[in-house]
Write a protein that holds these residues in place. Sequence first.
Motif, mmCIF file in Angstrom:
data_model
loop_
_atom_site.group_PDB
_atom_site.id
_atom_site.type_symbol
_atom_site.label_atom_id
_atom_site.label_comp_id
_atom_site.label_asym_id
_atom_site.label_seq_id
_atom_site.Cartn_x
_atom_site.Cartn_y
_atom_site.Cartn_z
ATOM 1 N N SER A 1 1.944 9.680 -3.127
ATOM 2 C CA SER A 1 2.807 8.916 -4.034
ATOM 3 C C SER A 1 2.009 8.435 -5.240
ATOM 4 N N LYS A 2 0.786 7.966 -4.983
ATOM 5 C CA LYS A 2 -0.076 7.499 -6.074
ATOM 6 C C LYS A 2 -0.438 8.636 -7.013
ATOM 7 N N ARG A 3 -0.745 9.805 -6.423
ATOM 8 C CA ARG A 3 -1.150 10.938 -7.255
ATOM 9 C C ARG A 3 -0.008 11.418 -8.141
ATOM 10 N N GLU B 1 7.527 6.772 -3.300
ATOM 11 C CA GLU B 1 7.214 6.430 -1.905
ATOM 12 C C GLU B 1 8.491 6.356 -1.065
ATOM 13 N N GLU C 1 3.655 1.477 -11.379
ATOM 14 C CA GLU C 1 3.857 0.850 -10.070
ATOM 15 C C GLU C 1 5.291 1.060 -9.580
ATOM 16 N N SER D 1 0.839 -1.188 0.000
ATOM 17 C CA SER D 1 0.000 0.000 0.000
ATOM 18 C C SER D 1 0.877 1.242 0.000
ATOM 19 N N TYR D 2 0.456 2.261 -0.749
ATOM 20 C CA TYR D 2 1.242 3.472 -0.895
ATOM 21 C C TYR D 2 0.509 4.675 -0.322
ATOM 22 N N GLY E 1 0.644 8.765 -10.751
ATOM 23 C CA GLY E 1 -0.449 8.764 -11.718
ATOM 24 C C GLY E 1 -0.350 9.928 -12.691
ATOM 25 N N THR F 1 5.733 4.665 -8.575
ATOM 26 C CA THR F 1 5.064 4.889 -7.293
ATOM 27 C C THR F 1 5.938 4.441 -6.141
#
Length: 213
Positions: free
Chosen positions: A7-9, A33, A26, A2-3, A12, A29
């Motif tokens: 980090s995901k934004r 992270e 991935e 899980s991030y 993305g 990310t």
Amino acid sequence: MSYLPISKRIAGYLSFQTGLSAEKEEIITYVIEVTLINLFNIINILFLGLLFDVLPAVITCLITVALLRHTAGGAHSNSPWRCALITAIVFLSISIAASYLAHIKQIYIDIMAIVAIAIGTFLTVRLAPVDSPSAPITSANRRKRLKCLSIIVIGFISVVIVLLRQSLWLHTQEVQVAIILSVLWTSFNLTHFGHLVMSHIDRLRNPKTKEVN
């Protein structure tokens, strides 16, 4: 894994702008992270050093360990957050210990330095570079280059300790001891026992994780 949402934004957005695949997104990310966690960890360690009035020793730990870990490698936790927590605890402990040991006679600090450099040099020549399963060193040339760099770093650290011995700076002995303890810590992480300790720490959080020998 899980991030963090940030980090995901970021990953993305970069993926959308460059048209990267989901697999590469991935990876980005994960890199973001780890970078954010390391940045947070550095700020946190510096704050703790300031709070406990051992900032020179903390900065010394950061620099010394970074130089040695970058070239020699060593044991890692399988969780970036757990690794950050362990690092903060160890660096603060080393710094507090250095502030107390700074008041002993210089001859004892010299003996500690000789022992630490001897151990560090022996283990570096014998074991470095120590990689991790997630980032194995597959190139023989790269492995040889990292070993040489590790030995050079140990030599550089030895020179710094000697030069500090001639300094009249108020925090000289504290910084000397911080370097010595940092060398011992990174040397410990090169050993099989260091890997076992880190593995057991990981299993405290993940009891189902099998120990890797």
